[in-house]
Design an enzyme around this catalytic site. Structure first.
Site, PDB file in Angstrom:
ATOM      1  N   THR A  16      -3.543  72.938 -72.983  1.00 18.41           N
ATOM      2  CA  THR A  16      -4.430  73.804 -73.781  1.00 18.41           C
ATOM      3  C   THR A  16      -5.114  74.866 -72.927  1.00 18.41           C
ATOM      4  O   THR A  16      -5.750  75.773 -73.457  1.00 18.41           O
ATOM      5  CB  THR A  16      -5.501  72.960 -74.503  1.00 18.41           C
ATOM      6  OG1 THR A  16      -6.168  72.156 -73.516  1.00 18.41           O
ATOM      7  CG2 THR A  16      -4.892  72.072 -75.566  1.00 18.41           C
ATOM      8  N   GLY A  17      -5.002  74.764 -71.589  1.00 20.20           N
ATOM      9  CA  GLY A  17      -5.651  75.733 -70.705  1.00 20.20           C
ATOM     10  C   GLY A  17      -4.769  76.945 -70.451  1.00 20.20           C
ATOM     11  O   GLY A  17      -3.620  77.002 -70.881  1.00 20.20           O
ATOM     12  N   ASP A  19      -3.252  78.169 -67.622  1.00 19.24           N
ATOM     13  CA  ASP A  19      -2.012  77.979 -66.857  1.00 19.24           C
ATOM     14  C   ASP A  19      -1.062  77.022 -67.562  1.00 19.24           C
ATOM     15  O   ASP A  19       0.158  77.225 -67.553  1.00 19.24           O
ATOM     16  CB  ASP A  19      -2.324  77.420 -65.460  1.00 19.24           C
ATOM     17  CG  ASP A  19      -2.995  78.450 -64.571  1.00 19.24           C
ATOM     18  OD1 ASP A  19      -3.331  79.535 -65.073  1.00 19.24           O
ATOM     19  OD2 ASP A  19      -3.190  78.155 -63.382  1.00 19.24           O
ATOM     20  N   ASP A  64      -6.482  61.422 -71.558  1.00 22.03           N
ATOM     21  CA  ASP A  64      -7.684  61.876 -70.872  1.00 22.03           C
ATOM     22  C   ASP A  64      -7.575  61.457 -69.406  1.00 22.03           C
ATOM     23  O   ASP A  64      -7.199  60.328 -69.102  1.00 22.03           O
ATOM     24  CB  ASP A  64      -8.939  61.263 -71.497  1.00 22.03           C
ATOM     25  CG  ASP A  64     -10.188  61.982 -71.008  1.00 22.03           C
ATOM     26  OD1 ASP A  64     -10.845  62.637 -71.835  1.00 22.03           O
ATOM     27  OD2 ASP A  64     -10.494  61.909 -69.797  1.00 22.03           O
ATOM     28  N   ALA A  87      -4.382  70.008 -65.455  1.00 23.83           N
ATOM     29  CA  ALA A  87      -5.671  69.686 -66.084  1.00 23.83           C
ATOM     30  C   ALA A  87      -6.741  69.429 -65.029  1.00 23.83           C
ATOM     31  O   ALA A  87      -6.481  68.837 -63.986  1.00 23.83           O
ATOM     32  CB  ALA A  87      -5.520  68.459 -66.983  1.00 23.83           C
ATOM     33  N   SER A  90     -12.363  72.820 -64.416  1.00 30.37           N
ATOM     34  CA  SER A  90     -11.946  73.906 -63.519  1.00 30.37           C
ATOM     35  C   SER A  90     -13.014  74.971 -63.295  1.00 30.37           C
ATOM     36  O   SER A  90     -12.768  75.945 -62.589  1.00 30.37           O
ATOM     37  CB  SER A  90     -10.691  74.575 -64.095  1.00 30.37           C
ATOM     38  OG  SER A  90     -11.052  75.296 -65.255  1.00 30.37           O
ATOM     39  N   THR A 131      -6.542  74.941 -54.830  1.00 33.27           N
ATOM     40  CA  THR A 131      -7.265  76.195 -55.056  1.00 33.27           C
ATOM     41  C   THR A 131      -7.809  76.829 -53.785  1.00 33.27           C
ATOM     42  O   THR A 131      -8.173  76.122 -52.829  1.00 33.27           O
ATOM     43  CB  THR A 131      -8.446  75.945 -56.014  1.00 33.27           C
ATOM     44  OG1 THR A 131      -9.344  77.057 -55.966  1.00 33.27           O
ATOM     45  CG2 THR A 131      -9.240  74.690 -55.639  1.00 33.27           C
ATOM     46  N   GLU A 133     -10.658  77.960 -53.579  1.00 34.18           N
ATOM     47  CA  GLU A 133     -12.053  77.506 -53.449  1.00 34.18           C
ATOM     48  C   GLU A 133     -12.193  76.501 -52.310  1.00 34.18           C
ATOM     49  O   GLU A 133     -13.269  76.361 -51.732  1.00 34.18           O
ATOM     50  CB  GLU A 133     -12.504  76.824 -54.750  1.00 34.18           C
ATOM     51  CG  GLU A 133     -13.290  77.679 -55.719  1.00 34.18           C
ATOM     52  CD  GLU A 133     -14.669  78.110 -55.213  1.00 34.18           C
ATOM     53  OE1 GLU A 133     -14.866  79.342 -55.129  1.00 34.18           O
ATOM     54  OE2 GLU A 133     -15.528  77.277 -54.917  1.00 34.18           O
ATOM     55  N   TYR A 159     -16.769  71.185 -57.205  1.00 31.57           N
ATOM     56  CA  TYR A 159     -15.397  71.418 -57.671  1.00 31.57           C
ATOM     57  C   TYR A 159     -14.445  71.499 -56.485  1.00 31.57           C
ATOM     58  O   TYR A 159     -13.402  70.826 -56.450  1.00 31.57           O
ATOM     59  CB  TYR A 159     -15.358  72.725 -58.479  1.00 31.57           C
ATOM     60  CG  TYR A 159     -13.968  73.274 -58.726  1.00 31.57           C
ATOM     61  CD1 TYR A 159     -13.150  72.745 -59.715  1.00 31.57           C
ATOM     62  CD2 TYR A 159     -13.470  74.337 -57.956  1.00 31.57           C
ATOM     63  CE1 TYR A 159     -11.868  73.256 -59.942  1.00 31.57           C
ATOM     64  CE2 TYR A 159     -12.205  74.855 -58.169  1.00 31.57           C
ATOM     65  CZ  TYR A 159     -11.403  74.314 -59.158  1.00 31.57           C
ATOM     66  OH  TYR A 159     -10.142  74.811 -59.372  1.00 31.57           O
ATOM     67  N   LYS A 163     -11.339  69.045 -55.389  1.00 31.11           N
ATOM     68  CA  LYS A 163      -9.970  69.557 -55.217  1.00 31.11           C
ATOM     69  C   LYS A 163      -9.450  69.230 -53.817  1.00 31.11           C
ATOM     70  O   LYS A 163      -8.270  68.947 -53.638  1.00 31.11           O
ATOM     71  CB  LYS A 163      -9.943  71.075 -55.456  1.00 31.11           C
ATOM     72  CG  LYS A 163     -10.010  71.479 -56.924  1.00 31.11           C
ATOM     73  CD  LYS A 163      -8.639  71.360 -57.599  1.00 31.11           C
ATOM     74  CE  LYS A 163      -8.676  71.815 -59.043  1.00 31.11           C
ATOM     75  NZ  LYS A 163      -7.405  71.587 -59.746  1.00 31.11           N
ATOM     76  N   ARG A 194      -7.384  83.761 -70.292  1.00 32.43           N
ATOM     77  CA  ARG A 194      -8.371  83.131 -69.410  1.00 32.43           C
ATOM     78  C   ARG A 194      -9.516  82.553 -70.253  1.00 32.43           C
ATOM     79  O   ARG A 194      -9.875  83.100 -71.303  1.00 32.43           O
ATOM     80  CB  ARG A 194      -8.902  84.219 -68.481  1.00 32.43           C
ATOM     81  CG  ARG A 194      -9.793  83.767 -67.354  1.00 32.43           C
ATOM     82  CD  ARG A 194      -9.106  82.808 -66.453  1.00 32.43           C
ATOM     83  NE  ARG A 194      -9.541  82.938 -65.074  1.00 32.43           N
ATOM     84  CZ  ARG A 194      -9.706  81.895 -64.263  1.00 32.43           C
ATOM     85  NH1 ARG A 194      -9.512  80.661 -64.701  1.00 32.43           N
ATOM     86  NH2 ARG A 194     -10.046  82.074 -63.005  1.00 32.43           N
TER      87      ARG A 194
END
Ligand code: NAP
Ligand code: GDD
Length: 358
Positions: A16-17, A19, A64, A87, A90, A131, A133, A159, A163, A194
């Protein structure tokens, strides 16, 4: 011969996101049988899959990431050749509000999946959505130099820390159990699909609303932050190529250019033929307890080994996003309905954040 003709099964988490949706379309177009996981929400969130006209074409599995049993079940049902773990919680800002659940969903979920694969003896290739980040503080110190796979990670958010844990788990299962597991180290990638809370879409959407007379101001946080923004559909190809590589290896995917949030604002207002200084206000609610000042990536390894390079650079990306948003609001004003999130997105006006209390 039979092997050559076998249709591959792909399991994509988080369809559903942004990417997950683009990746599902990419894999369907390549002839894959795609299984996509989504989580139960009180209001279904399938607008991107409908927008790309693929909602009817994939197999949906409720899963989930906090629930190990649902992950095991998704693997049993899909019998995957390739797993793309997209998922996550994010949103960096939200990770300061919910650091524990971000650690669980964004970090630990990877161990749940890899352990399920190991125990099951499943040979699926595994992609983890790492990522830029994770580089965190390393960014500003190497301002003049783009970051590559050998640079040090110094995360600056819950976050990024989550990751980074998952990045290492992915490597540990690769080296310890000889599994085909890879980390994509993707820099920011954007598109008209986005999420609305991310800065590029927030800017494009608000500029378009101002342009058509539905808004009068745009409130933002740190305008000085610099990011390496690419176009999401092109990054999907890089993700797929990583799982087709002969050896499991980690790759940086980026454009090689960094631009500030202020530049993104200026160019967006230029596209709408407006002066940004008449509309933009800085609001401390959108400041973070820590914010990575600058991220710029070096994609030369991906170019050499995967033959990948970015095509859409900064100005073109801004144009794509702002023009699409203006067109959507114009169509909406004429009464047209289509799968699109913006009209239902709540106003950020009464949002209380860590920044609010700083
Ligand atoms: P996104 O649009 O926020 O999508 C995240 C997906 O994760 C959504 O499908 C979301 O479901 C799902 N999800 C969240 N919590 C979940 C849970 N507890 N259980 C099951 N599913 C859950 O993110 P994106 O931009 O597509 O990014 C995809 C991945 O790449 C993420 O892991 C992100 O951290 C990583 N990444 C993104 C970028 C970027 O610039 N886009 C760069 C580097 C890495 P709902 O729709 O129900 O919320
Ligand atoms: N979201 C947001 N909203 N960001 C703002 C705002 C605002 O109003 N004003 C300024 N910014 C700044 C943020 O402080 C940050 O420095 C920059 O804009 C980009 O913020 P986001 O678009 O939220 O993205 P991000 O860089 O924090 O994280 C994204 O990219 C990562 C890759 O580097 C996400 O997609 C992450 O999931 C991804 O890992």
């Amino acid at each position: 011969m039979e092997g050559l003709l076998k249709v591959k099964n792909a399991l994509v988490t988080g369809v559903t996101g942004q990417d997950g949706a683009y990746l599902t379309k990419y894999l369907l177009d390549k002839g894959y049988n795609v299984y996509g996981t989504y989580r139960r929400l009180s209001t279904p969130n399938f607008w991107r899959l409908r927008h790309l006209e693929i909602f009817e074409k994939l197999n949906l599995i409720s899963c989930d990431l906090s629930d190990a049993g649902s992950i095991v079940e998704a693997i049993k049902i899909s019998k995957p050749d390739e797993i793309y773990h997209m998922a996550a919680q994010s949103f960096v800002e939200a990770s300061f509000e919910t650091p524990v659940s971000t650690g669980d969903i964004t970090g630990l979920s990877v161990t749940r999946i890899l352990e399920a694969l190991r125990q099951d003896g499943c040979n699926a290739k595994f992609y983890f959505a790492g990522t830029s980040e994770m580089f965190g503080e390393t960014g500003p110190r190497t301002n003049e130099r783009a970051l590559n796979e050998n640079d040090v990670f110094r995360p600056m958010s819950p976050y990024a820390a989550a990751k980074l844990y998952a990045y290492w788990i992915t490597r540990i299962y690769r080296e310890g159990y000889k599994m085909f597991t890879v980390n994509g180290i993707l820099f920011n990638h954007e598109s008209p699909l986005r999420g609305m809370e991310f800065v590029t879409r927030k800017i494009a959407n608000e500029v378009a609303k101002i342009r058509v007379g539905l808004s009068r101001e745009l409130k933002l946080g740190n305008l000085d932050a610099k990011r390496d923004w690419g176009y999401a559909p092109e990054y999907i190809e890089a993700i797929w190529l990583m799982l087709q590589n002969k050896v499991p290896k980690d790759f940086v995917i980026a454009t090689g250019e960094a631009h500030s949030v202020r530049e993104f604002v200026e160019k967006s207002f230029d596209v709408a033929k407006l002066n940004w200084q008449d509309y933009v206000k800085v609001d401390k609610r959108f400041l973070r307890p820590l914010d990575v000042p600058c991220l710029r990536g070096d994609y030369s390894l991906a170019n050499r080994e995967l033959g990948w390079k970015p095509k859409t650079k900064f100005i073109k990306l801004v144009e794509i996003m702002v023009k699409e948003e203006i067109s959507r609001w114009e169509r909406w004003l004429k009464g047209e309905t289509f799968p699109w999130d913006a009209p239902n997105y709540p106003s950020e006006d009464r949002l209380l954040t860590r920044g609010h209390r700083m």
